[in-house]
Design an enzyme around this catalytic site. Structure first.
Site, short mmCIF file in Angstrom:
data_model
loop_
_atom_site.label_atom_id
_atom_site.label_comp_id
_atom_site.label_asym_id
_atom_site.label_seq_id
_atom_site.Cartn_x
_atom_site.Cartn_y
_atom_site.Cartn_z
N GLU A 149 -1.31 3.12 6.22
CA GLU A 149 -0.63 2.65 7.30
C GLU A 149 0.58 1.99 6.96
O GLU A 149 0.31 0.59 6.58
CB GLU A 149 -1.60 1.91 8.58
CG GLU A 149 -2.78 2.59 8.81
CD GLU A 149 -2.30 3.67 10.01
OE1 GLU A 149 -1.39 3.73 10.36
OE2 GLU A 149 -3.38 4.24 10.60
N CYS A 152 4.42 -3.70 13.11
CA CYS A 152 4.92 -2.31 12.76
C CYS A 152 5.44 -1.56 13.80
O CYS A 152 6.12 -0.66 13.73
CB CYS A 152 3.67 -1.66 11.82
SG CYS A 152 1.99 -1.60 13.04
N GLU A 154 13.50 -1.59 7.31
CA GLU A 154 12.47 -2.14 8.50
C GLU A 154 12.96 -3.74 8.31
O GLU A 154 13.21 -4.28 7.28
CB GLU A 154 11.05 -2.11 7.98
CG GLU A 154 10.12 -2.67 8.75
CD GLU A 154 8.51 -2.63 8.51
OE1 GLU A 154 8.37 -2.83 7.22
OE2 GLU A 154 7.78 -2.44 9.33
P1 NAD Z 1 2.48 -5.91 1.83
O1 NAD Z 1 2.49 -4.42 1.25
O2 NAD Z 1 3.44 -6.81 0.96
O3 NAD Z 1 1.00 -6.44 1.63
C1 NAD Z 1 -0.08 -5.66 2.15
C2 NAD Z 1 -1.34 -6.07 1.59
O4 NAD Z 1 -1.17 -5.34 0.24
C3 NAD Z 1 -1.57 -7.41 1.32
O5 NAD Z 1 -3.10 -7.62 1.30
C4 NAD Z 1 -1.51 -7.53 -0.22
O6 NAD Z 1 -1.81 -8.72 -0.80
C5 NAD Z 1 -1.75 -6.37 -0.53
N1 NAD Z 1 -1.00 -5.78 -2.02
C6 NAD Z 1 0.36 -6.20 -2.53
N2 NAD Z 1 0.49 -5.55 -3.55
C7 NAD Z 1 -0.36 -4.92 -3.95
C8 NAD Z 1 -0.90 -3.96 -5.07
N3 NAD Z 1 -0.12 -3.73 -6.00
N4 NAD Z 1 -1.98 -3.33 -4.80
C9 NAD Z 1 -2.87 -3.42 -3.78
N5 NAD Z 1 -2.70 -4.22 -2.82
C10 NAD Z 1 -1.45 -4.91 -2.95
O7 NAD Z 1 2.51 -5.88 3.47
P2 NAD Z 1 2.66 -7.16 4.18
O8 NAD Z 1 3.97 -7.86 4.04
O9 NAD Z 1 1.42 -7.78 4.11
O10 NAD Z 1 2.82 -6.52 5.65
C11 NAD Z 1 3.98 -6.20 6.25
C12 NAD Z 1 4.15 -4.65 6.10
O11 NAD Z 1 3.05 -3.91 6.63
C13 NAD Z 1 5.48 -3.98 7.25
O12 NAD Z 1 6.05 -3.06 6.44
C14 NAD Z 1 4.62 -3.34 8.30
O13 NAD Z 1 5.51 -2.37 8.98
C15 NAD Z 1 3.49 -2.94 7.88
N6 NAD Z 1 2.35 -2.61 8.51
C16 NAD Z 1 2.03 -1.59 8.78
C17 NAD Z 1 1.03 -1.22 10.16
C18 NAD Z 1 0.55 0.22 10.37
O14 NAD Z 1 -0.11 0.22 11.07
N7 NAD Z 1 1.47 1.16 10.22
C19 NAD Z 1 0.67 -2.51 10.49
C20 NAD Z 1 0.92 -3.67 10.29
C21 NAD Z 1 1.67 -3.87 9.40
#
Ligand code: NAD
Length: 539
Positions: free
Chosen positions: A257, A291, A389
């Site tokens: 997602e 999102c 984004e």
């Molecule tokens: P992010 O990708 O930085 O982090 C998301 C999660 O992944 C965190 O828990 C982080 O610690 C973990 N993570 C980071 N690097 C990793 C790796 N190498 N391996 C495994 N896990 C890792 O995103 P964010 O800043 O926390 O969230 C914002 C983003 O999420 C935005 O792009 C937003 O659009 C998206 N989002 C999407 C939805 C959806 O339903 N499509 C919903 C909410 C947020």
């Protein structure tokens, strides 16, 4: 004023810090409105994550064997507890991510209460074996059904922007279908995840069946590489791509997602007063860090001037501040790094000719993480603000001249999460919705269908793979198995060995009997087939 025309589960919760300048490896929860350190945690190590997954694996069969009725009863109890604790949970969320309390209540607590209702109402029939009537005459002695069985241990990695509702809705679907869950929440929002754990455990979910491993990307990566059976990841496209690559190497099923750049199409017959209010809410709620936020707004040229002025007027009336104040409309952003992304995109847009009609600057007096709700007019697709984004409180608007052009602009994006069409003509709106590349299209509203538990959620293109929420979200939590029972178990099958010229002719007859277009051929085929089921000569 009117505008315009109209833990790690076993984490040591006692551990408190006195200073934000804590060791780099610590995971800290900080109130983005005040900068106050709320709590710090030791991040889970790779070994901790592996151990958590191993405990989950041991505990999962018992949870599955307890049966769906028992699991539904636990969810019912969770629902009651969450309802009783609604204000406390909302306060934890607001203190950790800054959103207004009322948004914490509606878009987090209420969403989860309703998702629980959905699981309670649906899980029993969803998990019941599904008969598969079939039309293959040659196989008529076979009775088949589809079984839905839990994956085993589901890993969930979640972001900070909906720190309670995202992991909770995914967790509830996983638990009710008989899985154990290991959740790695965002490093910025460990407290909201631990609040979820507290309520689930109180409700009767065994501690090893739902665990939280606190940590950053390193813990996330450890979870991805552990012995989980499926991963549900919500986060950025960049991290999602890394996850997809690692998952492919071991054929780990994943749901991704990811981010969005949702377009809003305001057609020439739209109600400007309504659509402008929808645009302002859809772009600025959760400080634009949703999102499904409206990130690109396209308005028919005949309404454009009136629309942008009305949006700017409404944006200026929003109260920006600490989400704990119930008068606040827009809270702080999560951290200064996120704010700098917004700042740089706005700067790029202005340098290429966009006009700032409201906002366009930090609100330093309120603190380092506050950015004024910003309406940008005359943006183009050359600008970062229309391509990448933003994830902040910015509403960029550009005009279009025809419905055809509006659809082309909407689809001119790497993303495809949500979209909205605003019109007084429902049929026209639905016709355009069908042509927009997105997982969800709303007519005359935006964002809010995330709150409909029966609706699916997920994207196309770079916005991800798979679905969460609703029936499709439950499907992601189970392996489907086809169970076939031969009703004449003591009889050899006609298609087993015992081939030869005669058998070949009989089979040609069978194929003709089933599929020849002319009835005469069918009849001949039927006559040839006679004898097929006499099984003399079969090995
Ligand atoms: P992010 O990708 O930085 O982090 C998301 C999660 O992944 C965190 O828990 C982080 O610690 C973990 N993570 C980071 N690097 C990793 C790796 N190498 N391996 C495994 N896990 C890792 O995103 P964010 O800043 O926390 O969230 C914002 C983003 O999420 C935005 O792009 C937003 O659009 C998206 N989002 C999407 C939805 C959806 O339903 N499509 C919903 C909410 C947020």
């Amino acid at each position: 004023m009117p505008c315009g025309a109209g833990a790690f589960a076993r984490v040591n919760l006692q551990m408190m810090a006195t200073d934000v300048q804590v060791a780099v490896r610590k995971v800290v929860s900080v109130n983005p409105a005040t900068g106050k350190l709320l709590r710090q945690f030791e991040p889970a190590t790779e070994a901790d994550v592996r151990a958590a997954v191993a405990r989950a694996r041991t505990a999962q069969p018992g949870w599955n064997d307890a049966g769906v009725r028992r699991r539904i009863a636990v969810l019912r109890s969770f629902q009651g507890l969450l309802h009783q604790n609604k204000s406390e949970v909302a306060r934890v969320i607001t203190s950790e991510v800054g959103k207004p309390l009322v948004e914490a209540l509606l878009t987090e607590v209420l969403v989860v209460l309703d998702a629980t209702r959905f699981c309670i109402e649906t899980a029993y029939s969803f998990l019941r074996d599904q008969p598969v009537p079939h039309g293959n005459l040659a196989m008529k002695t076979k009775s088949g059904r589809i079984l839905r069985q839990p994956y085993g241990v589901v890993g969930i990695i979640s972001p900070w922007n909906y720190p309670f509702s995202i992991p909770a809705t995914e967790t509830l679907a996983a638990l009710v279908t008989g899985n154990a869950v290991v959740l790695k929440p965002s490093e910025f929002t460990s407290l909201a995840a631990l609040e979820l754990a507290r309520l689930l455990w109180m409700a009767g979910v065994p501690e090893d069946v739902f665990q939280v491993v606190v940590g950053d990307g390193i813990a996330g990566s450890a979870l991805l590489n552990s012995e989980i059976d499926k991963l549900i990841f919500t986060g950025s496209v960049a991290t999602g791509k890394r996850i997809a690559q690692a998952a492919a190497a071991r054929i780990l099923p994943v749901v991704l997602e990811l981010g969005g750049k949702d377009p809003m199409l305001v057609l020439d017959d739209a109600n400007v007063e309504v659509a402008s209010s929808g645009a302002v809410w859809g772009a600025f709620m959760n400080a634009g860090e949703a999102c499904l936020s409206i990130e690109r707004c396209y308005v028919h040229r005949s309404l454009y001037q009136q629309f942008v002025e009305t949006c700017a007027c409404k944006a200026k009336q929003l109260k920006v501040g600490n989400g704990m104040d119930s008068e606040t409309d827009v809270g702080p952003m999560i951290h200064e790094r996120q704010l700098r992304i917004v700042e740089s995109q706005v700067k790029d847009a202005v340098s290429r000719g966009a006009r700032v009609l409201s906002g366009g600057a930090r609100l330093e007096k309120l603190g380092p993480n506050f950015y004024a709700p910003t309406v940008l007019a005359d943006v183009t697709h050359d600008m970062q603000i229309m391509r990448e984004e933003t994830f902040g409180p910015v509403l960029p608007v550009m005009p279009f001249d025809s419905d055809e052009q509006a659809v082309t602009l909407a689809n001119d994006s790497d993303y495809g999460l949500g979209a909205s069409v605003w019109t007084r003509d429902r049929a026209r709106g639905e016709a355009l919705a069908k042509r927009i590349q997105a997982g969800t299209v709303m007519i005359n509203d935006a964002v809010s269908c995330f709150g409909i538990s029966e609706a699916l959620h997920g994207g196309v293109k770079a916005s991800g793979l798979g679905r969460s929420h609703g029936h499709f979200g439950l499907e992601e939590m189970v392996r489907v198995k086809y169970l076939d029972v031969d009703l004449l178990g003591g009889v050899k099958k006609s298609w087993w060995y015992g081939y030869g010229e005669k058998f070949k002719r009989q089979m040609e007859g069978l194929v003709d009997m089933m599929f020849a277009r002319k009835w005469t051929e069918r009849l001949r085929g039927t006559l040839l087939t006679v004898g097929t089921f006499r099984l003399k000569g079969k090995l």
